[in-house]
Write a protein that holds these residues in place. Sequence first.
Motif, PDB file in Angstrom:
ATOM      1  N   ALA A  48      -5.334   4.932  -1.018  1.00 44.05           N
ATOM      2  CA  ALA A  48      -4.286   4.069  -0.473  1.00 44.05           C
ATOM      3  C   ALA A  48      -4.360   2.736  -1.194  1.00 44.05           C
ATOM      4  O   ALA A  48      -5.349   2.015  -1.079  1.00 44.05           O
ATOM      5  CB  ALA A  48      -4.479   3.888   1.028  1.00 44.05           C
ATOM      6  N   GLY A  49      -3.328   2.393  -1.970  1.00 46.65           N
ATOM      7  CA  GLY A  49      -3.359   1.157  -2.733  1.00 46.65           C
ATOM      8  C   GLY A  49      -1.992   0.799  -3.279  1.00 46.65           C
ATOM      9  O   GLY A  49      -0.983   1.464  -3.018  1.00 46.65           O
ATOM     10  N   ARG A  61      -0.459  -3.007  -8.968  1.00 42.34           N
ATOM     11  CA  ARG A  61      -1.599  -3.899  -9.116  1.00 42.34           C
ATOM     12  C   ARG A  61      -2.833  -3.157  -9.631  1.00 42.34           C
ATOM     13  O   ARG A  61      -3.606  -3.693 -10.425  1.00 42.34           O
ATOM     14  CB  ARG A  61      -1.917  -4.571  -7.767  1.00 42.34           C
ATOM     15  CG  ARG A  61      -0.813  -5.479  -7.288  1.00 42.34           C
ATOM     16  CD  ARG A  61      -0.411  -6.468  -8.351  1.00 42.34           C
ATOM     17  NE  ARG A  61       0.754  -7.266  -7.981  1.00 42.34           N
ATOM     18  CZ  ARG A  61       1.466  -7.983  -8.820  1.00 42.34           C
ATOM     19  NH1 ARG A  61       1.153  -7.975 -10.123  1.00 42.34           N
ATOM     20  NH2 ARG A  61       2.512  -8.679  -8.411  1.00 42.34           N
ATOM     21  N   LEU A  62      -3.027  -1.922  -9.180  1.00 36.37           N
ATOM     22  CA  LEU A  62      -4.164  -1.154  -9.680  1.00 36.37           C
ATOM     23  C   LEU A  62      -3.985  -0.827 -11.162  1.00 36.37           C
ATOM     24  O   LEU A  62      -4.957  -0.797 -11.927  1.00 36.37           O
ATOM     25  CB  LEU A  62      -4.345   0.120  -8.856  1.00 36.37           C
ATOM     26  CG  LEU A  62      -4.804  -0.107  -7.411  1.00 36.37           C
ATOM     27  CD1 LEU A  62      -4.857   1.224  -6.656  1.00 36.37           C
ATOM     28  CD2 LEU A  62      -6.177  -0.775  -7.377  1.00 36.37           C
ATOM     29  N   LEU A 113     -13.447   1.517  -4.900  1.00 37.16           N
ATOM     30  CA  LEU A 113     -12.345   1.379  -3.951  1.00 37.16           C
ATOM     31  C   LEU A 113     -12.474   2.406  -2.844  1.00 37.16           C
ATOM     32  O   LEU A 113     -12.844   3.565  -3.111  1.00 37.16           O
ATOM     33  CB  LEU A 113     -11.000   1.569  -4.663  1.00 37.16           C
ATOM     34  CG  LEU A 113     -10.648   0.568  -5.767  1.00 37.16           C
ATOM     35  CD1 LEU A 113      -9.449   1.053  -6.555  1.00 37.16           C
ATOM     36  CD2 LEU A 113     -10.371  -0.801  -5.157  1.00 37.16           C
ATOM     37  N   PRO A 114     -12.188   2.006  -1.606  1.00 40.94           N
ATOM     38  CA  PRO A 114     -12.219   2.997  -0.519  1.00 40.94           C
ATOM     39  C   PRO A 114     -11.106   4.027  -0.720  1.00 40.94           C
ATOM     40  O   PRO A 114      -9.940   3.678  -0.911  1.00 40.94           O
ATOM     41  CB  PRO A 114     -12.015   2.158   0.728  1.00 40.94           C
ATOM     42  CG  PRO A 114     -11.348   0.908   0.274  1.00 40.94           C
ATOM     43  CD  PRO A 114     -11.833   0.658  -1.124  1.00 40.94           C
ATOM     44  N   ALA A 115     -11.477   5.306  -0.715  1.00 45.59           N
ATOM     45  CA  ALA A 115     -10.503   6.383  -0.937  1.00 45.59           C
ATOM     46  C   ALA A 115      -9.939   6.858   0.392  1.00 45.59           C
ATOM     47  O   ALA A 115     -10.602   6.795   1.440  1.00 45.59           O
ATOM     48  CB  ALA A 115     -11.140   7.545  -1.684  1.00 45.59           C
ATOM     49  N   ARG A 116      -8.720   7.357   0.351  1.00 41.71           N
ATOM     50  CA  ARG A 116      -8.110   7.906   1.555  1.00 41.71           C
ATOM     51  C   ARG A 116      -8.770   9.248   1.852  1.00 41.71           C
ATOM     52  O   ARG A 116      -9.022  10.047   0.939  1.00 41.71           O
ATOM     53  CB  ARG A 116      -6.605   8.113   1.321  1.00 41.71           C
ATOM     54  CG  ARG A 116      -5.845   8.502   2.581  1.00 41.71           C
ATOM     55  CD  ARG A 116      -4.369   8.579   2.325  1.00 41.71           C
ATOM     56  NE  ARG A 116      -4.061   9.604   1.326  1.00 41.71           N
ATOM     57  CZ  ARG A 116      -2.836   9.889   0.908  1.00 41.71           C
ATOM     58  NH1 ARG A 116      -1.822   9.179   1.355  1.00 41.71           N
ATOM     59  NH2 ARG A 116      -2.623  10.827   0.019  1.00 41.71           N
ATOM     60  N   PRO A 117      -9.099   9.563   3.130  1.00 42.30           N
ATOM     61  CA  PRO A 117      -9.673  10.872   3.436  1.00 42.30           C
ATOM     62  C   PRO A 117      -8.788  12.019   2.947  1.00 42.30           C
ATOM     63  O   PRO A 117      -7.577  11.861   2.796  1.00 42.30           O
ATOM     64  CB  PRO A 117      -9.776  10.849   4.959  1.00 42.30           C
ATOM     65  CG  PRO A 117      -9.806   9.414   5.323  1.00 42.30           C
ATOM     66  CD  PRO A 117      -8.956   8.717   4.288  1.00 42.30           C
ATOM     67  N   LEU A 156       0.817  -1.205   0.000  1.00 46.78           N
ATOM     68  CA  LEU A 156       0.000   0.000   0.000  1.00 46.78           C
ATOM     69  C   LEU A 156       0.854   1.259   0.000  1.00 46.78           C
ATOM     70  O   LEU A 156       1.907   1.313   0.633  1.00 46.78           O
ATOM     71  CB  LEU A 156      -0.922   0.006   1.221  1.00 46.78           C
ATOM     72  CG  LEU A 156      -1.965  -1.119   1.282  1.00 46.78           C
ATOM     73  CD1 LEU A 156      -2.819  -0.983   2.533  1.00 46.78           C
ATOM     74  CD2 LEU A 156      -2.838  -1.115   0.047  1.00 46.78           C
ATOM     75  N   GLY A 157       0.324   2.234  -0.707  1.00 46.77           N
ATOM     76  CA  GLY A 157       0.950   3.549  -0.760  1.00 46.77           C
ATOM     77  C   GLY A 157      -0.045   4.530  -1.354  1.00 46.77           C
ATOM     78  O   GLY A 157      -1.150   4.160  -1.747  1.00 46.77           O
ATOM     79  N   ALA A 158       0.342   5.804  -1.433  1.00 44.06           N
ATOM     80  CA  ALA A 158      -0.537   6.806  -2.038  1.00 44.06           C
ATOM     81  C   ALA A 158      -0.516   6.646  -3.557  1.00 44.06           C
ATOM     82  O   ALA A 158       0.547   6.711  -4.184  1.00 44.06           O
ATOM     83  CB  ALA A 158      -0.099   8.204  -1.631  1.00 44.06           C
TER      84      ALA A 158
END
Length: 491
Positions: free
Chosen positions: A373-374, A378-379, A485-489, A336-338
């Motif tokens: 965050a992903g 892979r994305l 996909l859940p997004a980072r706040p 995971l990363g930005a």
Amino acid sequence: MTDGAARTGRRRRLSFETRLMVTIVAIVSVVLVIITTLTSAVISNVLEEQLNERVSSSARDVVEMINRSMTAPESAALALDRKPIDPGFLFVYESPSTGETTGAVVDEDRVVVELDEAQVQDALADAAGPGGAHTIVIEGLGSYRVIDVGEGTTAIMGLPTAEVQATIGRLWRTIIFATIGGMLLLGIATTLVIRAGLRPLRAVAETATRVAQQPLDQGAVSIDERVPEAEADPRNEIGQVGAALNTLLDHVESSLHARQRNEELMRRFVADASHELRTPLASIRGYSELSLRDPSLSDNTEQALERIQAQSIRMTSLVEDLLLLARLDEGQEIVLGAVDLTQLAVEALADQQAAGPDHAWSVDVPEEPVVIAGDRGRLTQVIANLLANARTHTPEGTHVELGLRLEGEGGATRAVLTVHDDGPGIDADLQRELFTRFVRGDRSRARRTGGTGLGLSIAKAIVEAHHGEISVHSAPGDTTFEVRLPARPAS
């Protein structure tokens, strides 16, 4: 809806507890009504018999008094004046000397009151019937139980039935109030007993509902829900249901654990086999490339080596995909990363434009970067896979649009990525298993290149590893793959 169907629907809507309680109360009510009716009839008969005895006794006394007298009384009033008699006593008498019919009654103060002509006629008219005790009604006096003791003359004697009717009325009121109170008490007691008796069934239903809400189709599964021991007593019939459910859950849990162990063994085997196959496949590909550099090869040999090289490349791709799926199933391969999805979308679309110039491509992304965050690599693979599918499974000239947007606010914000095309669409039966491994779209779209059938299953595994969702909606001329996909706040 017909009346029969409506009644059936109402019966089905009633719970078993309600139907059981209503049935018990109804049966007891019918029994009580029958008992009450029979009891009232018996008591009424007893009271009437007692009244008949009193009438007969009083009549005998009056007859004896008249017989002992030297002269017969000229009227009923004179006859009653000769002997004290019970209040309410009625006497209608025909004088043997004058032939005149008279009547009298003893009031509550034991005063003899003569009847008027109309009352006498009422007594004579109502009494004109079969012998024995019977009931007559006299205007102004009420209902009387009378007997005719005259022999060749008129001598009607009787007592009022008001006391008997009052007694029966009090009996009915007492029975009604007692029945209502008893039915209320029965309803409360029945409700408490039935609810206590059905409590184990509710525990079974609640446990089964909680188990049904657990995801049992994938991953490690542990069913911790059980019917409480107090509600699963095998010594009674209802408790046996809870005990049977607990036994079933134990069996299901052990079976799921066995399935999980088998899946882990298979996954490990696939991962190990894929890892071991990479080296010989790389060697085959290397030797085929080295052999192709030999200028002395014949045409047949060169074609054979090219086929060997192409199949080794295809086999290597399949092995890499299997290895990736095995690692994703084990929770690996995700770093995971930005990640700026906007940039990934634009770059992936540019790559597909170069690979498929015969398609019409467009992109719809927000001006502000969509950062989540992903795992960037892979994305990128997910987006490239969806675009490649749209390119390879649709005819030339198809319009493919890549969209990206944000939905929700705060911690519930989700990035939604869509790939839409106006191609021929996907068969409805195929849509249900499209993300299953080794499922290919050959049945619905013209496929011009070979494939392993693992692309969409890999995309699904990557999206789920990011705690997201992927879905498809397709109809002729309108096919959309959606990735959420859940997004980072924003902070």
